[in-house]
Scaffold this motif. Structure first.
Motif, PDB file in Angstrom:
ATOM      1  N   THR A 144      -5.127  23.325   3.090  1.00 29.61           N
ATOM      2  CA  THR A 144      -6.194  23.610   2.140  1.00 29.61           C
ATOM      3  C   THR A 144      -7.499  23.833   2.891  1.00 29.61           C
ATOM      4  OG1 THR A 144      -7.587  22.672   0.375  1.00 29.61           O
ATOM      5  CG2 THR A 144      -6.457  21.110   1.804  1.00 29.61           C
ATOM      6  N   PRO A 145      -8.311  24.804   2.489  1.00 32.36           N
ATOM      7  CA  PRO A 145      -9.597  25.024   3.167  1.00 32.36           C
ATOM      8  C   PRO A 145     -10.589  23.894   2.945  1.00 32.36           C
ATOM      9  CG  PRO A 145      -9.396  26.431   1.222  1.00 32.36           C
ATOM     10  CD  PRO A 145      -8.061  25.803   1.434  1.00 32.36           C
ATOM     11  N   ARG A 146     -10.273  22.977   2.037  1.00 34.95           N
ATOM     12  CA  ARG A 146     -11.185  21.878   1.718  1.00 34.95           C
ATOM     13  C   ARG A 146     -10.594  20.537   2.167  1.00 34.95           C
ATOM     14  NH1 ARG A 146     -12.512  22.788  -4.550  1.00 34.95           N
ATOM     15  NH2 ARG A 146     -13.956  21.063  -4.134  1.00 34.95           N
ATOM     16  N   ALA A 147      -9.837  20.552   3.251  1.00 32.82           N
ATOM     17  CA  ALA A 147      -9.121  19.350   3.694  1.00 32.82           C
ATOM     18  C   ALA A 147     -10.057  18.168   3.918  1.00 32.82           C
ATOM     19  CB  ALA A 147      -8.329  19.658   4.961  1.00 32.82           C
ATOM     20  N   ALA A 148     -11.131  18.374   4.668  1.00 31.20           N
ATOM     21  CA  ALA A 148     -12.053  17.274   4.961  1.00 31.20           C
ATOM     22  C   ALA A 148     -12.725  16.766   3.693  1.00 31.20           C
ATOM     23  CB  ALA A 148     -13.096  17.726   5.981  1.00 31.20           C
ATOM     24  N   GLU A 149     -13.079  17.682   2.798  1.00 30.82           N
ATOM     25  CA  GLU A 149     -13.712  17.294   1.535  1.00 30.82           C
ATOM     26  C   GLU A 149     -12.762  16.466   0.677  1.00 30.82           C
ATOM     27  OE1 GLU A 149     -15.078  19.537  -2.583  1.00 30.82           O
ATOM     28  OE2 GLU A 149     -15.135  20.649  -0.677  1.00 30.82           O
ATOM     29  N   TYR A 150     -11.514  16.891   0.606  1.00 29.41           N
ATOM     30  CA  TYR A 150     -10.534  16.150  -0.186  1.00 29.41           C
ATOM     31  C   TYR A 150     -10.236  14.788   0.436  1.00 29.41           C
ATOM     32  CZ  TYR A 150      -9.522  20.377  -2.917  1.00 29.41           C
ATOM     33  OH  TYR A 150      -9.604  21.461  -3.741  1.00 29.41           O
ATOM     34  N   GLN A 151     -10.212  14.729   1.747  1.00 35.04           N
ATOM     35  CA  GLN A 151      -9.983  13.441   2.408  1.00 35.04           C
ATOM     36  C   GLN A 151     -11.058  12.443   1.999  1.00 35.04           C
ATOM     37  OE1 GLN A 151     -10.258  13.510   6.697  1.00 35.04           O
ATOM     38  NE2 GLN A 151     -10.331  11.272   6.817  1.00 35.04           N
ATOM     39  N   LYS A 152     -12.302  12.882   2.014  1.00 34.01           N
ATOM     40  CA  LYS A 152     -13.414  12.004   1.636  1.00 34.01           C
ATOM     41  C   LYS A 152     -13.303  11.589   0.169  1.00 34.01           C
ATOM     42  CE  LYS A 152     -18.469  11.743   1.526  1.00 34.01           C
ATOM     43  NZ  LYS A 152     -19.749  12.470   1.812  1.00 34.01           N
ATOM     44  N   ALA A 153     -12.971  12.537  -0.691  1.00 37.96           N
ATOM     45  CA  ALA A 153     -12.862  12.231  -2.122  1.00 37.96           C
ATOM     46  C   ALA A 153     -11.722  11.251  -2.386  1.00 37.96           C
ATOM     47  CB  ALA A 153     -12.657  13.513  -2.915  1.00 37.96           C
ATOM     48  N   LEU A 154     -10.626  11.413  -1.679  1.00 35.29           N
ATOM     49  CA  LEU A 154      -9.513  10.483  -1.837  1.00 35.29           C
ATOM     50  C   LEU A 154      -9.889   9.086  -1.359  1.00 35.29           C
ATOM     51  CD1 LEU A 154      -6.543  12.752  -0.701  1.00 35.29           C
ATOM     52  CD2 LEU A 154      -6.833  11.729  -2.968  1.00 35.29           C
ATOM     53  N   ALA A 155     -10.606   9.011  -0.251  1.00 36.56           N
ATOM     54  CA  ALA A 155     -11.031   7.705   0.268  1.00 36.56           C
ATOM     55  C   ALA A 155     -11.905   6.976  -0.748  1.00 36.56           C
ATOM     56  CB  ALA A 155     -11.778   7.876   1.583  1.00 36.56           C
ATOM     57  N   GLU A 156     -12.733   7.717  -1.456  1.00 38.02           N
ATOM     58  CA  GLU A 156     -13.584   7.104  -2.479  1.00 38.02           C
ATOM     59  C   GLU A 156     -12.757   6.544  -3.633  1.00 38.02           C
ATOM     60  OE1 GLU A 156     -16.187  10.299  -3.459  1.00 38.02           O
ATOM     61  OE2 GLU A 156     -17.500   9.992  -1.702  1.00 38.02           O
ATOM     62  N   ARG A 157     -11.527   7.039  -3.796  1.00 41.03           N
ATOM     63  CA  ARG A 157     -10.618   6.540  -4.821  1.00 41.03           C
ATOM     64  C   ARG A 157      -9.629   5.523  -4.263  1.00 41.03           C
ATOM     65  NH1 ARG A 157      -9.742  10.237  -9.500  1.00 41.03           N
ATOM     66  NH2 ARG A 157     -11.505  11.667  -9.522  1.00 41.03           N
ATOM     67  N   GLY A 158      -9.832   5.134  -3.013  1.00 37.58           N
ATOM     68  CA  GLY A 158      -8.973   4.120  -2.414  1.00 37.58           C
ATOM     69  C   GLY A 158      -7.697   4.640  -1.791  1.00 37.58           C
ATOM     70  N   VAL A 159      -7.614   5.956  -1.595  1.00 36.81           N
ATOM     71  CA  VAL A 159      -6.444   6.567  -0.965  1.00 36.81           C
ATOM     72  C   VAL A 159      -6.838   7.029   0.437  1.00 36.81           C
ATOM     73  CG1 VAL A 159      -4.667   8.349  -1.098  1.00 36.81           C
ATOM     74  CG2 VAL A 159      -5.583   7.330  -3.204  1.00 36.81           C
ATOM     75  N   LEU A 160      -6.281   6.389   1.448  1.00 39.18           N
ATOM     76  CA  LEU A 160      -6.649   6.728   2.821  1.00 39.18           C
ATOM     77  C   LEU A 160      -5.674   7.755   3.386  1.00 39.18           C
ATOM     78  CD1 LEU A 160      -7.696   3.286   4.346  1.00 39.18           C
ATOM     79  CD2 LEU A 160      -9.056   4.964   3.087  1.00 39.18           C
ATOM     80  N   THR A 161      -6.200   8.943   3.694  1.00 41.40           N
ATOM     81  CA  THR A 161      -5.461  10.009   4.366  1.00 41.40           C
ATOM     82  C   THR A 161      -6.298  10.431   5.562  1.00 41.40           C
ATOM     83  OG1 THR A 161      -6.547  11.722   3.035  1.00 41.40           O
ATOM     84  CG2 THR A 161      -4.470  10.791   2.182  1.00 41.40           C
ATOM     85  N   ASP A 162      -5.958  11.544   6.193  1.00 39.15           N
ATOM     86  CA  ASP A 162      -6.853  12.130   7.180  1.00 39.15           C
ATOM     87  C   ASP A 162      -6.633  13.625   7.206  1.00 39.15           C
ATOM     88  OD1 ASP A 162      -4.605  12.626   8.703  1.00 39.15           O
ATOM     89  OD2 ASP A 162      -5.123  11.258  10.316  1.00 39.15           O
ATOM     90  N   SER A 163      -7.492  14.321   7.935  1.00 40.97           N
ATOM     91  CA  SER A 163      -7.392  15.775   7.992  1.00 40.97           C
ATOM     92  C   SER A 163      -7.585  16.256   9.418  1.00 40.97           C
ATOM     93  CB  SER A 163      -8.440  16.429   7.076  1.00 40.97           C
ATOM     94  OG  SER A 163      -9.758  16.097   7.502  1.00 40.97           O
ATOM     95  N   ARG A 164      -6.924  17.358   9.729  1.00 44.84           N
ATOM     96  CA  ARG A 164      -7.062  18.046  11.008  1.00 44.84           C
ATOM     97  C   ARG A 164      -7.204  19.531  10.703  1.00 44.84           C
ATOM     98  NH1 ARG A 164      -7.769  13.605  12.281  1.00 44.84           N
ATOM     99  NH2 ARG A 164      -6.819  12.343  13.951  1.00 44.84           N
ATOM    100  N   GLY A 165      -8.414  20.046  10.875  1.00 46.15           N
ATOM    101  CA  GLY A 165      -8.654  21.440  10.521  1.00 46.15           C
ATOM    102  C   GLY A 165      -8.436  21.646   9.040  1.00 46.15           C
ATOM    103  N   ASP A 166      -7.561  22.603   8.694  1.00 47.81           N
ATOM    104  CA  ASP A 166      -7.291  22.857   7.277  1.00 47.81           C
ATOM    105  C   ASP A 166      -6.030  22.170   6.790  1.00 47.81           C
ATOM    106  OD1 ASP A 166      -5.406  24.361   8.590  1.00 47.81           O
ATOM    107  OD2 ASP A 166      -5.892  26.264   7.596  1.00 47.81           O
ATOM    108  N   HIS A 167      -5.625  21.105   7.504  1.00 50.88           N
ATOM    109  CA  HIS A 167      -4.449  20.333   7.091  1.00 50.88           C
ATOM    110  C   HIS A 167      -4.866  18.933   6.632  1.00 50.88           C
ATOM    111  CE1 HIS A 167      -2.381  23.375   9.621  1.00 50.88           C
ATOM    112  NE2 HIS A 167      -1.455  23.248   8.690  1.00 50.88           N
TER     113      HIS A 167
END
Length: 385
Positions: free
Chosen positions: A336-359
């Motif tokens: 997704t072109p918004r990988a970093a943005e979605y990672q941050k939004a998920l963290a705010e909901r208590g879901v910890l992921t990470d992103s590398r580039g557009d992944h």
């Protein structure tokens, strides 16, 4: 494995959506017992602790041998893969063969160090990592008499794709006298790796236990092929001659110890090996063998992939590689072109992921329940809506 979470109470895995299992899995509670044992040994024996510490290190080496199906393999240990890779590079004859072949999909350990060497007039050839199905063949095509080494991952860290036919690449490298270094960090613990079965008995393998093996920091390794005994790393620590410190030295030539000690460093903090030994015992008690871990990983990543598909998101928002899951390692990569943005939004909901580039990477772990995985993907559906 429904009751496994009870053994990870300090990391609170039952109450948290930790989908960073491809980066840092939780440690079982026994890991703390290992760390306390390290302190107690130091307190009771002071400088005599090293015999006990070396026994823990040997246990770690033995486990890596099991995971690599390499019972007689020589294993050097290090705090991180970078220090081990640097020692490996320092043993190459880069004056006569100033060419290194790698991919554009390597983890930062290789990416950064090789880029810096390129600034010093070492030729570094970067082969596109994708498509993974033909990567080994394309790397082999770049091997020539000027090549000192090929460096490649067995599982790509951005996409989780397994790189097939590394045995064929190893055959080509051997025919040209070229070293092959395989980064297995994203394989061990989720993708069984038999060096004999894969045709990799004559290669170098680097990896560690920070990710899927739950060992924490400071537990990395370099597996040496038999011919490594002919090499003399320029970057060398005094532990490489630890067993011969009292021997008379040749003032004109540095000597090395046998086996993996040839690529040893210097004084280190053995606490990590105590922690590792405790976790290794825990894995054995729980029956978490390489095949079992692979089965768990495939089931969990398939569940995540299915839950993602059920979101019915437009490809312009997010998509995934729909190749069979058996071709992947231990995490689901969503593009997704918004990988970093979605990672941050998920963290705010208590879901910890990470992103590398557009992944955007979702990494499960054996102690997570199915409902936790579904909840994490449902949260992604909410933030991407």
């Amino acid at each position: 494995m429904s009751d496994l979470a009870a053994h990870y109470s300090r990391f609170r895995v039952a109450d948290r959506l930790l989908l960073t299992g491809h980066s840092h899995q939780a440690w079982p509670d026994v890991a703390l017992e290992g760390q306390i044992e390290a302190f107690d040994d130091a307190a009771s024996t002071v400088d005599e602790k090293w015999s006990r510490a070396f026994a823990k290190a040997d246990k770690l080496r033995d486990w890596y041998r099991v995971l690599l199906d390499d019972p007689a393999g020589d294993i050097a240990l290090g705090a991180n893969t970078h220090e081990l890779v640097v020692r490996f590079l320092s043993a190459l004859d880069l004056r006569s063969r100033p060419r290194l072949v790698t991919t554009d999909g390597e983890f930062h350990t290789l990416r950064r160090q090789l880029a810096r060497l390129a600034e010093e007039r070492i030729e570094v050839v970067q082969v596109p990592a994708l498509p993974a199905d033909t990567l080994a063949e394309r790397l082999a095509a770049e091997v020539n008499s000027s090549t000192a080494a090929v460096l490649v991952s067995s599982v790509l860290f951005e996409t989780s794709r397994i790189v097939p036919d590394l045995g064929g690449l190893a055959f080509t490298c051997a025919g040209h006298g070229v070293e092959l270094l395989v980064d297995a960090y994203h394989a061990l613990g989720v993708v069984p790796m038999s060096l004999p079965d894969f045709g990799l008995t004559d290669v170098w393998v680097v990896g560690g236990g920070y990710k899927y093996l739950q060992l924490g920091e400071g537990n990395c390794f370099l597996r040496l092929p038999a011919h490594a005994q002919r090499l003399r790393p320029v970057v060398t620590g005094w532990f490489a001659e630890f067993d011969a410190l009292a021997d008379e030295k040749d003032p004109t030539r540095v000597t090395y110890g046998p086996g993996g000690t040839r690529f040893a460093g210097s004084t280190y903090d053995p606490t990590s090996h105590y922690r590792a030994a405790a976790v290794i015992d825990f894995f054995a008690e729980q029956g978490l063998t390489a095949p079992v871990l692979r089965d768990i990983s495939l089931r969990q990543t398939t569940l995540l992939a299915t839950a993602f598909d059920d979101l019915l998101l437009p490809a312009s928002v997010a998509t995934r590689d729909r190749s069979p899951r058996k071709l992947f390692g231990g995490f689901l990569a969503i593009r997704t072109p918004r990988a970093a943005e979605y990672q941050k939004a998920l963290a705010e909901r208590g879901v910890l992921t990470d992103s590398r580039g557009d992944h955007l990477r979702f990494g499960p772990a054996p102690y997570l329940r199915d409902d936790q995985l579904r909840a994490a993907m449902a949260a992604f559906g909410e933030v991407s809506a």
